[in-house]
Design a protein around this motif. Structure first.
Motif, PDB file in Angstrom:
ATOM      1  N   ALA B 316       0.866  -1.178   0.000  1.00 45.86           N
ATOM      2  CA  ALA B 316       0.000   0.000   0.000  1.00 45.86           C
ATOM      3  C   ALA B 316       0.905   1.232   0.000  1.00 45.86           C
ATOM      4  N   CYS B 317       0.419   2.303  -0.617  1.00 49.10           N
ATOM      5  CA  CYS B 317       1.275   3.473  -0.803  1.00 49.10           C
ATOM      6  C   CYS B 317       0.646   4.734  -0.215  1.00 49.10           C
ATOM      7  N   LEU B 318       1.450   5.473   0.520  1.00 50.59           N
ATOM      8  CA  LEU B 318       1.107   6.857   0.838  1.00 50.59           C
ATOM      9  C   LEU B 318       1.961   7.700  -0.099  1.00 50.59           C
ATOM     10  N   VAL B 319       1.299   8.300  -1.092  1.00 48.34           N
ATOM     11  CA  VAL B 319       2.033   9.051  -2.113  1.00 48.34           C
ATOM     12  C   VAL B 319       2.081  10.505  -1.694  1.00 48.34           C
ATOM     13  N   GLU B 320       3.268  11.016  -1.456  1.00 50.44           N
ATOM     14  CA  GLU B 320       3.342  12.414  -1.041  1.00 50.44           C
ATOM     15  C   GLU B 320       3.811  13.311  -2.179  1.00 50.44           C
ATOM     16  N   ASP B 321       3.761  14.592  -1.954  1.00 48.35           N
ATOM     17  CA  ASP B 321       3.763  15.517  -3.092  1.00 48.35           C
ATOM     18  C   ASP B 321       4.229  16.908  -2.707  1.00 48.35           C
ATOM     19  N   MET B 322       5.341  17.028  -1.994  1.00 40.53           N
ATOM     20  CA  MET B 322       5.747  18.399  -1.659  1.00 40.53           C
ATOM     21  C   MET B 322       6.510  19.052  -2.817  1.00 40.53           C
ATOM     22  N   CYS B 323       6.563  20.374  -2.781  1.00 33.13           N
ATOM     23  CA  CYS B 323       7.301  21.115  -3.784  1.00 33.13           C
ATOM     24  C   CYS B 323       8.202  22.106  -3.048  1.00 33.13           C
ATOM     25  N   VAL B 328      16.989  24.123  -3.421  1.00 37.45           N
ATOM     26  CA  VAL B 328      17.160  23.309  -2.215  1.00 37.45           C
ATOM     27  C   VAL B 328      16.771  21.846  -2.432  1.00 37.45           C
ATOM     28  N   LEU B 329      16.601  21.475  -3.682  1.00 34.83           N
ATOM     29  CA  LEU B 329      16.246  20.082  -3.978  1.00 34.83           C
ATOM     30  C   LEU B 329      17.238  19.088  -3.361  1.00 34.83           C
ATOM     31  N   PRO B 330      18.553  19.325  -3.465  1.00 32.97           N
ATOM     32  CA  PRO B 330      19.486  18.370  -2.845  1.00 32.97           C
ATOM     33  C   PRO B 330      19.277  18.249  -1.333  1.00 32.97           C
ATOM     34  N   ASP B 331      19.035  19.373  -0.654  1.00 30.90           N
ATOM     35  CA  ASP B 331      18.796  19.322   0.794  1.00 30.90           C
ATOM     36  C   ASP B 331      17.547  18.507   1.112  1.00 30.90           C
ATOM     37  N   MET B 332      16.509  18.728   0.328  1.00 32.01           N
ATOM     38  CA  MET B 332      15.252  18.016   0.582  1.00 32.01           C
ATOM     39  C   MET B 332      15.439  16.516   0.381  1.00 32.01           C
ATOM     40  N   ILE B 333      16.154  16.148  -0.659  1.00 27.51           N
ATOM     41  CA  ILE B 333      16.434  14.730  -0.937  1.00 27.51           C
ATOM     42  C   ILE B 333      17.199  14.095   0.234  1.00 27.51           C
ATOM     43  N   THR B 334      18.188  14.823   0.729  1.00 26.49           N
ATOM     44  CA  THR B 334      18.976  14.324   1.866  1.00 26.49           C
ATOM     45  C   THR B 334      18.080  14.084   3.082  1.00 26.49           C
ATOM     46  N   ASP B 355      10.728  21.135 -11.408  1.00 26.23           N
ATOM     47  CA  ASP B 355       9.837  22.034 -10.665  1.00 26.23           C
ATOM     48  C   ASP B 355      10.109  22.013  -9.164  1.00 26.23           C
ATOM     49  N   GLY B 356      11.049  21.203  -8.713  1.00 24.56           N
ATOM     50  CA  GLY B 356      11.240  21.023  -7.270  1.00 24.56           C
ATOM     51  C   GLY B 356      10.111  20.227  -6.639  1.00 24.56           C
ATOM     52  N   ASN B 357       9.370  19.493  -7.459  1.00 23.00           N
ATOM     53  CA  ASN B 357       8.167  18.782  -6.991  1.00 23.00           C
ATOM     54  C   ASN B 357       8.499  17.304  -6.757  1.00 23.00           C
ATOM     55  N   LEU B 358       8.533  16.915  -5.480  1.00 17.12           N
ATOM     56  CA  LEU B 358       8.950  15.557  -5.096  1.00 17.12           C
ATOM     57  C   LEU B 358       7.761  14.693  -4.719  1.00 17.12           C
ATOM     58  N   HIS B 359       7.808  13.452  -5.152  1.00 25.78           N
ATOM     59  CA  HIS B 359       6.819  12.472  -4.709  1.00 25.78           C
ATOM     60  C   HIS B 359       7.501  11.354  -3.942  1.00 25.78           C
ATOM     61  N   THR B 392       6.089  23.842  -0.195  1.00 21.42           N
ATOM     62  CA  THR B 392       4.650  23.746   0.010  1.00 21.42           C
ATOM     63  C   THR B 392       4.248  22.277   0.137  1.00 21.42           C
ATOM     64  N   LEU B 393       3.111  22.045   0.788  1.00 19.25           N
ATOM     65  CA  LEU B 393       2.661  20.684   1.116  1.00 19.25           C
ATOM     66  C   LEU B 393       2.250  19.876  -0.084  1.00 19.25           C
ATOM     67  N   THR B 394       1.811  20.545  -1.126  1.00 23.30           N
ATOM     68  CA  THR B 394       1.351  19.801  -2.296  1.00 23.30           C
ATOM     69  C   THR B 394       1.631  20.593  -3.564  1.00 23.30           C
ATOM     70  N   GLY B 395       2.330  19.945  -4.473  1.00 26.54           N
ATOM     71  CA  GLY B 395       2.678  20.605  -5.726  1.00 26.54           C
ATOM     72  C   GLY B 395       1.605  20.471  -6.775  1.00 26.54           C
ATOM     73  N   GLU B 396       0.917  19.297  -6.760  1.00 30.30           N
ATOM     74  CA  GLU B 396      -0.015  19.047  -7.865  1.00 30.30           C
ATOM     75  C   GLU B 396      -1.105  18.030  -7.552  1.00 30.30           C
ATOM     76  N   HIS B 397      -1.049  17.359  -6.427  1.00 30.49           N
ATOM     77  CA  HIS B 397      -2.071  16.347  -6.131  1.00 30.49           C
ATOM     78  C   HIS B 397      -3.273  16.924  -5.401  1.00 30.49           C
ATOM     79  N   GLY B 398      -3.076  18.038  -4.749  1.00 23.06           N
ATOM     80  CA  GLY B 398      -4.159  18.609  -3.966  1.00 23.06           C
ATOM     81  C   GLY B 398      -4.083  18.174  -2.518  1.00 23.06           C
ATOM     82  N   VAL B 399      -4.976  18.752  -1.728  1.00 22.58           N
ATOM     83  CA  VAL B 399      -5.005  18.513  -0.280  1.00 22.58           C
ATOM     84  C   VAL B 399      -5.879  17.306   0.040  1.00 22.58           C
ATOM     85  N   GLY B 400      -7.059  17.247  -0.593  1.00 18.66           N
ATOM     86  CA  GLY B 400      -7.981  16.141  -0.377  1.00 18.66           C
ATOM     87  C   GLY B 400      -8.205  15.884   1.096  1.00 18.66           C
TER      88      GLY B 400
END
Lengths: 438, 438
Positions: B316-323, B328-334, B355-359, B392-400
Motif C-alpha cells: 500500500a502506498c502513501l504518495v506524497e507531493d511536496m514542492c 534546495v532540492l538536494p537538501d530536501m532529498i537528503t 519544478d522542485g516537486n517531489l513524490h 509547500t505541502l502539495t505541488g499538484e495532487h491537492g489537499v484532499g
C-alpha cells in the motif's frame, strides 16, 4: 500623511480624464505596519481607502472619491530578494516595473510583464490591474508571474498567499484572486514574483507597413495560426502613426494605413521573423523590413511606446481595451473603423495584436471632463461587438470606473452575485476602493 | 443513478489507500442539466455531494463519505470545439486528458498538462486538483491552461467564468479560484482551455545515471540555474528504479542510485541536451546517454510513467507531493533519505525535479487501511522540512483528505478564515465535498 488639498489632488488622479473627488488626505506608506495602521484606522472610522501605485492606470481604478484616504504604496521600493537559482524575486509594491526587470537582467533573467508604462508604473499597480504589455503575447500577463503575496486586509489582518515554489495547490488560489482585483479586496504589501530566463541573443524584429488596416489584422491572425510564436506583435493604425509622426517626425508615408511590429526572441529568431515577413507579404504588406540589430529594434519599440503620449497631445482620451479571439481581429478592426465613421468620432487604434488585445483610443476635446455622447455611443457599440465576437471588455487595464457601465453585459447576474459575496468576505464594511472593479 | 452498494463502492474510491464511506448512490451525469438537477435535489435535502472524474486522484479528494451522492462526470466526454486559429478547446469535464492532447496534435497543437495518469484521468479531475505533470516544467500546470469555466453551484445556479481570449481582467479571477478547489466550490461542467503549439521536431532526450541521489538532485539545480529550459526533467531514485526493474526488467545496474530523464523540445534541442549532459557529468553522473530518437524517448518516459504502478505492486502506498524551491532540492532529498532511515520506513522517491516537486512514496503492508505510525511520523518530519526550506505541502495532487492534517502549518489562521469565508459564499450549506481541500 499629506492633507494640503493641492498636493492631495495630485495623488487623486490616474491617467484618465476622470475628475476625482476630494480626499481627506494622502498616506505615503513606508512599510507594511503603516499600511496596517492606516487600514485599522479606516475600519474604525469607516473611511474609504483608495490604494494607489504610480497612478498610471487607464481605467480610473485609482481615482479618489470624496472623503477617502488615498493610500500610496509608491515609497515601498525595496527589492528584498532576487534569487537567480530559484528564478524568483520578492519585492515591495512600489518597485518600478522596469527597475525589477533591470535588476533581473543583471542575472540573465527578466521580469516579463511590461505594460507600456513600465518605466513609470509600479509592480503593485501592475498586480492590482493584472497588467499586460508587449511581451505578454509570449510570456503571459502579471498574474502568470505572481507566485505569492502579502496582503493587508481591510481590518488590518495580514494575509500571506501562495508560495515561493513554481507549483503548489495548498488551499484556494488567493494569489490569483488578488491579482486584478484593483485594491477592492486588500492592499498588497509584498509580492513574490517569478522571473524568466532572458533570451541569450538579441531578438529579430520586423516592421511591416500595410495600405489597409484590415490586411494588417489578417496578417496578425495568420502569424498566430502559423505558430510563429512572436515575443511581441503590435499593430498601430494610421491615426496613431500620424500622432507620433506629428510629434517625433518618423517619416510616415501617406499610403501607410497600418504598421505591424513583430519580434521573435527564440533561438531561431531569424527563421521565425522570415516566416512572419512572408505572411505579411502574403497579406498585402507594402513594405517589410527585418533586422537583427538591437538598436533598431529598440527604436521601433520606442515608437510603439509613444503611442499613448502622442495621442494625449491631440486631446482628451478615452482609452479602451477590449480583447477578442485572435481569429476575429480583422472583423473587430472593421467594426471599430465603421463605428468611428458612423458616430463621427476620432478613434486611433493600437493593439497588442498577437493577443487580440485592442486599444481603440477615442480622442475628444481637451479640458472636457466627460466624453461627448457620440464617444460613449461609439464605445458602447464597439464593446457590444467585442462581446458578440467572443471577446472581453478589458484585456489588461482593468474595470476601474470606466468599464462598470458595461460590466453586466459580460459578467451576468450569477457572477455578479458571487463577486459581491467574495468582496463581502474580505471587506465587509466596503471601505476598500468602493465603486471600482465589480 | 446507481444504488447497488458494490457498484457504488467502485465509484467511492480514488487511488489512495483510504477506505471510503457508503454513498447513498452514484449519479452518472450525461449533461449539465443533470448536474443542475442533482445539486438542486442535494440542496433541498441537505445531502453531501462528492464530485468525481476518473478517480485517479492521489489525495482522497474524491473519496466518498457516508450518505453522500457521488456525482461522476466521466460520461460527459464531448470535445465541443477545437479552434486551431484561436488555440483553444471547449470540452466537457469527462474528456480524458490524453484524448484532448491527441485531438490537438492533429492540428499541430497540444494540450500541455500531462499528469502521469493522463491516459486515464479526466480534464475535470485535472482542473479540480490543478494537476501538473511531466511537461509543466516548461508549459505550466492546469491552471495556466484554463481560460474559462461553466460551473454549477451548490444550489443549481450556473456560473460562467473567464473567457475565450488569451487575456482578460473583467471581474475577479473566478476561473483560477475553481481550479484546484477540489469540487468544494462548485461542479465544473465545461472548460475553455488553452492549447499550445506542439514542437515541430522530436525532442532530444537524455538519461543520466548517478551513484548518489544527492548528486542527481544537484545536477537538477544546476540545469535550472544554467537556464537550459528543459521540457521535462524527472528524477527517479533507486527504490523506484528497482520496483520498475523487478516488474519490467529494465536492466538496472547495482551501482545506480538515481536516474535523471531530461528533454528539450526547443528548436535547438540538441544544444540544450548537450549542455544538460555536461552538467550531469560535472555533478558526478556515471553514465549519460543523449538521443534524438523519438521511440527511445517514448520508452524512457514510459519507464517514468510506470513509477507509481510499479510501487503499488510492493505494498500500500502513501504518495506524497511536496514542492520546494529548486535550489534546495538536494537538501530536501537528503532529508527524505535521513527520515526513511530514522523511522525505518520504505520511501521510494520520484520527482518532477525541474519544478522542485517531489513524490516520496511511503510503502507499507498491503491491506492496511491506515499507514503505520512510523510512516506518519516520517511524513510529518518531511513536510515540516519542506515548509522550513520554503516549500509547500502539495505541488499538484491537492489537499484532499490526506494533507489536511498539515494544512494549518502552511496556511496560517488568516488564510484559513478567508478560505472558509469563500467556501461559505459558494456553498453555504456545506454540501459540496465536505471535509476536503481546506
Amino acid at each position: 500623511m499629506l492633507t494640503d488639498p493641492d498636493v492631495a489632488d495630485s495623488y487623486a488622479r490616474d491617467r484618465t480624464f476622470l475628475e476625482p473627488g476630494k480626499p481627506l488626505g494622502v498616506v505615503l506608506a513606508q512599510n507594511r505596519d503603516e499600511v496596517v495602521a492606516t487600514l485599522r484606522w479606516a475600519t474604525e472610522h469607516r473611511i474609504p481607502v483608495v490604494p494607489r501605485g504610480a497612478g498610471t492606470g487607464l481605467a480610473g481604478g485609482a481615482t479618489a472619491t470624496d472623503g477617502c484616504i488615498v493610500l500610496s504604496l509608491h515609497k515601498m521600493t525595496a527589492i528584498r530578494e532576487l534569487s537567480p537559482a530559484d528564478e524568483i524575486a520578492v519585492v515591495e509594491p512600489g518597485v518600478i516595473t522596469a527597475d525589477l526587470d533591470r535588476a533581473a537582467r543583471a542575472h540573465g533573467l527578466m521580469y516579463a510583464p511590461d505594460p507600456s508604462s513600465f518605466e513609470i508604473s509600479t509592480i503593485g499597480g501592475n498586480l492590482a490591474t493584472n497588467a499586460g504589455g508587449l511581451r505578454c503575447v509570449k510570456y503571459g500577463v502579471t498574474r502568470d508571474s505572481a507566485l505569492g503575496l502579502e496582503v493587508v486586509l481591510a481590518d488590518g489582518r495580514v494575509l500571506n498567499t501562495g508560495r515561493r515554489t513554481v507549483k503548489g495547490v495548498t488551499g484556494y488560489d488567493l494569489t490569483g484572486l488578488f491579482v486584478g482585483s484593483e485594491g477592492t479586496l486588500g492592499v498588497i504589501t509584498q509580492a513574490t514574483v517569478r522571473l524568466r530566463r532572458a533570451p541569450l541573443a538579441p531578438p529579430t524584429t520586423i516592421a511591416a507597413e500595410f495600405a489597409s488596416l484590415h490586411d494588417a489584422a489578417s496578417a496578425v491572425s495568420a502569424i498566430i495560426a502559423a505558430g510563429c510564436q512572436p515575443s511581441l506583435l503590435e499593430l498601430l493604425d494610421r491615426g496613431t502613426l500620424k500622432a507620433i509622426d506629428d510629434w517625433k517626425n518618423i517619416g510616415l508615408e501617406p499610403s501607410v494605413a497600418a504598421m505591424l511590429i513583430a519580434q521573435s526572441d527564440a533561438t531561431d529568431a531569424e527563421n521565425a521573423a522570415r516566416r512572419m515577413e512572408a505572411l505579411c507579404e502574403e497579406h498585402g504588406a507594402s513594405f517589410v523590413a527585418v533586422s537583427g540589430d538591437a538598436a533598431e529594434a529598440e527604436e521601433l519599440i520606442g515608437i510603439r511606446r509613444l503611442a499613448y503620449p502622442a495621442k494625449e497631445r491631440l486631446g482628451a482620451c478615452l482609452v479602451e481595451d477590449m480583447c477578442v479571439p485572435r481569429s476575429v481581429l480583422p472583423d473587430m478592426i472593421t467594426e471599430i473603423e465603421a463605428a468611428a465613421v458612423r458616430h463621427h468620432v476620432r478613434i486611433c487604434t493600437v493593439a497588442h495584436a498577437g493577443d487580440g488585445n485592442l486599444h481603440p483610443v477615442f480622442i475628444f476635446e481637451h479640458g472636457l471632463t466627460e466624453p461627448p455622447p457620440a464617444v460613449w455611443a461609439a464605445a458602447d457599440e464597439i464593446f457590444r461587438t467585442a462581446l458578440r465576437l467572443g471577446g472581453t471588455l478589458t484585456g489588461e487595464h482593468g474595470v476601474g470606473l470606466l468599464k462598470r457601465r458595461w460590466l453586466s453585459l459580460e459578467s451576468g447576474p450569477v457572477a455578479e452575485e458571487v463577486q459581491a459575496g467574495i468582496k463581502q468576505v474580505f471587506d465587509p464594511l466596503g471601505i476598500l476602493n468602493p465603486g471600482k472593479a465589480i
